[in-house]
Design a protein around this motif. Sequence first.
Motif, PDB file in Angstrom:
ATOM      1  N   ILE A   1      -2.377  -6.267   4.794  1.00 32.72           N
ATOM      2  CA  ILE A   1      -1.566  -6.641   5.960  1.00 32.72           C
ATOM      3  C   ILE A   1      -0.265  -5.844   5.976  1.00 32.72           C
ATOM      4  CG2 ILE A   1      -0.237  -8.518   6.991  1.00 32.72           C
ATOM      5  CD1 ILE A   1      -2.380 -10.439   6.066  1.00 32.72           C
ATOM      6  N   VAL A   2       0.406  -5.795   4.840  1.00 30.75           N
ATOM      7  CA  VAL A   2       1.678  -5.078   4.771  1.00 30.75           C
ATOM      8  C   VAL A   2       1.468  -3.588   5.057  1.00 30.75           C
ATOM      9  CG1 VAL A   2       3.583  -4.432   3.253  1.00 30.75           C
ATOM     10  CG2 VAL A   2       2.653  -6.755   3.171  1.00 30.75           C
ATOM     11  N   MET A   3       0.427  -3.011   4.474  1.00 25.81           N
ATOM     12  CA  MET A   3       0.166  -1.585   4.639  1.00 25.81           C
ATOM     13  C   MET A   3      -0.185  -1.248   6.089  1.00 25.81           C
ATOM     14  SD  MET A   3      -0.002   1.368   3.136  1.00 25.81           S
ATOM     15  CE  MET A   3      -0.094   1.005   1.382  1.00 25.81           C
ATOM     16  N   VAL A   4      -1.136  -1.981   6.670  1.00 28.87           N
ATOM     17  CA  VAL A   4      -1.587  -1.667   8.029  1.00 28.87           C
ATOM     18  C   VAL A   4      -0.490  -1.959   9.040  1.00 28.87           C
ATOM     19  CG1 VAL A   4      -3.263  -2.262   9.819  1.00 28.87           C
ATOM     20  CG2 VAL A   4      -4.014  -1.999   7.448  1.00 28.87           C
ATOM     21  N   GLU A   5       0.227  -3.062   8.865  1.00 26.42           N
ATOM     22  CA  GLU A   5       1.296  -3.391   9.817  1.00 26.42           C
ATOM     23  C   GLU A   5       2.388  -2.328   9.819  1.00 26.42           C
ATOM     24  OE1 GLU A   5       4.937  -4.880  11.456  1.00 26.42           O
ATOM     25  OE2 GLU A   5       4.621  -4.456   9.306  1.00 26.42           O
ATOM     26  N   ASN A   6       2.747  -1.841   8.641  1.00 30.60           N
ATOM     27  CA  ASN A   6       3.783  -0.811   8.573  1.00 30.60           C
ATOM     28  C   ASN A   6       3.297   0.505   9.170  1.00 30.60           C
ATOM     29  OD1 ASN A   6       6.538  -0.234   7.582  1.00 30.60           O
ATOM     30  ND2 ASN A   6       5.479   1.295   6.300  1.00 30.60           N
ATOM     31  N   ILE A   7       2.020   0.824   8.965  1.00 28.44           N
ATOM     32  CA  ILE A   7       1.475   2.055   9.548  1.00 28.44           C
ATOM     33  C   ILE A   7       1.454   1.952  11.065  1.00 28.44           C
ATOM     34  CG2 ILE A   7      -0.635   3.418   9.781  1.00 28.44           C
ATOM     35  CD1 ILE A   7      -1.206   2.874   6.835  1.00 28.44           C
ATOM     36  N   VAL A   8       0.992   0.820  11.597  1.00 33.99           N
ATOM     37  CA  VAL A   8       0.956   0.646  13.052  1.00 33.99           C
ATOM     38  C   VAL A   8       2.362   0.679  13.625  1.00 33.99           C
ATOM     39  CG1 VAL A   8       0.350  -0.969  14.898  1.00 33.99           C
ATOM     40  CG2 VAL A   8      -1.233  -0.608  13.000  1.00 33.99           C
ATOM     41  N   ARG A   9       3.340   0.101  12.928  1.00 35.86           N
ATOM     42  CA  ARG A   9       4.722   0.113  13.418  1.00 35.86           C
ATOM     43  C   ARG A   9       5.275   1.537  13.457  1.00 35.86           C
ATOM     44  NH1 ARG A   9       9.561   0.287  11.087  1.00 35.86           N
ATOM     45  NH2 ARG A   9       8.600   0.290   9.012  1.00 35.86           N
TER      46      ARG A   9
END
Length: 531
Positions: free
Chosen positions: A413-421
């Motif tokens: 979650i942390v990895m994908v959310e930061n990438i999408v942001r």
Amino acid sequence: MLQRFVDFALRNRFLVLSLGAVLLVWGAFSFKALPVEAYPDVANNYVQVITQWPGRAAEEVEQQVTIPLEAQMNGLPKLVALRSVSLFGLSSLMMIFDDDSNNDLNRQKVLEKLAQVNLPNNLQPVLGPDFSPVGQIYFYTLKSTNPAYDVMELKALQDWVLIKQLKSVPDVIDVSGFGGTTREYQVQLDPNKLIAYGLGITQVEQALANNNVNAGGSFIEHGGQAINVRAVGLVQNTDDIGLTVLKTQSGTPVRVRDVAYVTQGPKIRLGQLGKAIHREPGRVVDDGDVVGGIVLLRKGANADTLLAALHEKIDFLNHHFLPPGVKIVPHLDRSDLVHYTAHTVLHNLTEGIILVSVILFAFLGNIRGALIVTLTIPFSLLFAAICLNLRQIPANLLSLGALDFGMVVEGAIVMVENIVRNLGHRSHDPRKTVAQKISEAAHEVQRPVFYAITIIITAYLPIFTLQRVEGRLFRPMAWTVAFALAGGLMFSMFLAPVLTSIVFPRGAREWHNPVMSLLVRSYARALAFAI
């Protein structure tokens, strides 16, 4: 080092995806081959020595049997505890060994010690079956619609035929039979006739014992052949017993039938087995006298494999071996519990995956990102199945039920959310590619993700130090959670950035969740007030 690994994964996307696919396929085969138990085996490594001395008081058994056995067994390698019980006609020694010991080797050492014990004549200690308390995997009863097979006949059928057949199934260490009446030949003496013929009970007993034997002779030469000579004296029926000669009086033989009545009858019963089935409220099917048994699993054996072979054997016995009208009816079958357990776990896992997917989509606002995070769950479970299978740790309801999907998907979650942001923000350098943006976003959170999951795994380390019953109960759960978290960490650090680079080839637009915006503003005010 973490940064180099992530960059390597992004530069070699095909290789990383291929390795991920191999792990998924390997995990699927491992999950299928993984033994599934209802609960872990918490039994100690033990060896039981049983000695029967009929008719002797507990004091004599203790002094002449139990104490010599204890003195000989002391000093066995890896022996943790030695316990004994002396009863009327029975001595039982229980030797508990260290968890790291090999139970087959333990039994061999005990047998070597038994050969050195001096016990009263005609006493032969035996080892108890090598099973654990959770090894009682199949309870059955015998059902007969054949009038020729009453409870006594069913008992004889089980003792002489059925138990031998069930023991032929691999990993069946023993079959314990219960219920029914044991057939015996009974010589019912008439005291008045004994007095009239001048006989005593001892003479009758001695005559019956002497005449119930076979004798071997030499051989007779007949041409070029040698014919063996033997005398067959074993009794076959009650008539043979009745014809046994006790003495000769005035040239007339006195036989057993002259002083007694010989018949077949039940042995004195010490208990009775009944069976009751509660089908629905208010209806009970009750049978007060049945013949049944319990199939015991060898300690450490695979219950799934044994149950499959046992079902096949029982089907053969019911349809091709047992007399007409006699059937083996299962009463408690461990496979039913295992199937219910597996169904419950898979049902909960499916509901958990769906629920996590919905919540992730609601908060991330990006279905592709939510699907990438959701893939963490099956990947981590299959990775855990690979590790459990390699370490030969069976899965059970406790270990599978302890999996927390929130912990598993936390890093993704942390990895994908930061990438999408990061993909949704306009970069100050327009020359940056999508791959470079993903790499920068992954580097920003790779250390927090790695340490967060590693700390959670470290929190389970005290469980690995548990010993004996506690360790056998909780260690499989700790291994399962640790392996699943390791799989989730691997997915978050390497596969998640690679998958985002594939599903977001032109970048992504960040969606501002109004609920999250409200929570952020509330948190900012609370933080300002606290500071």
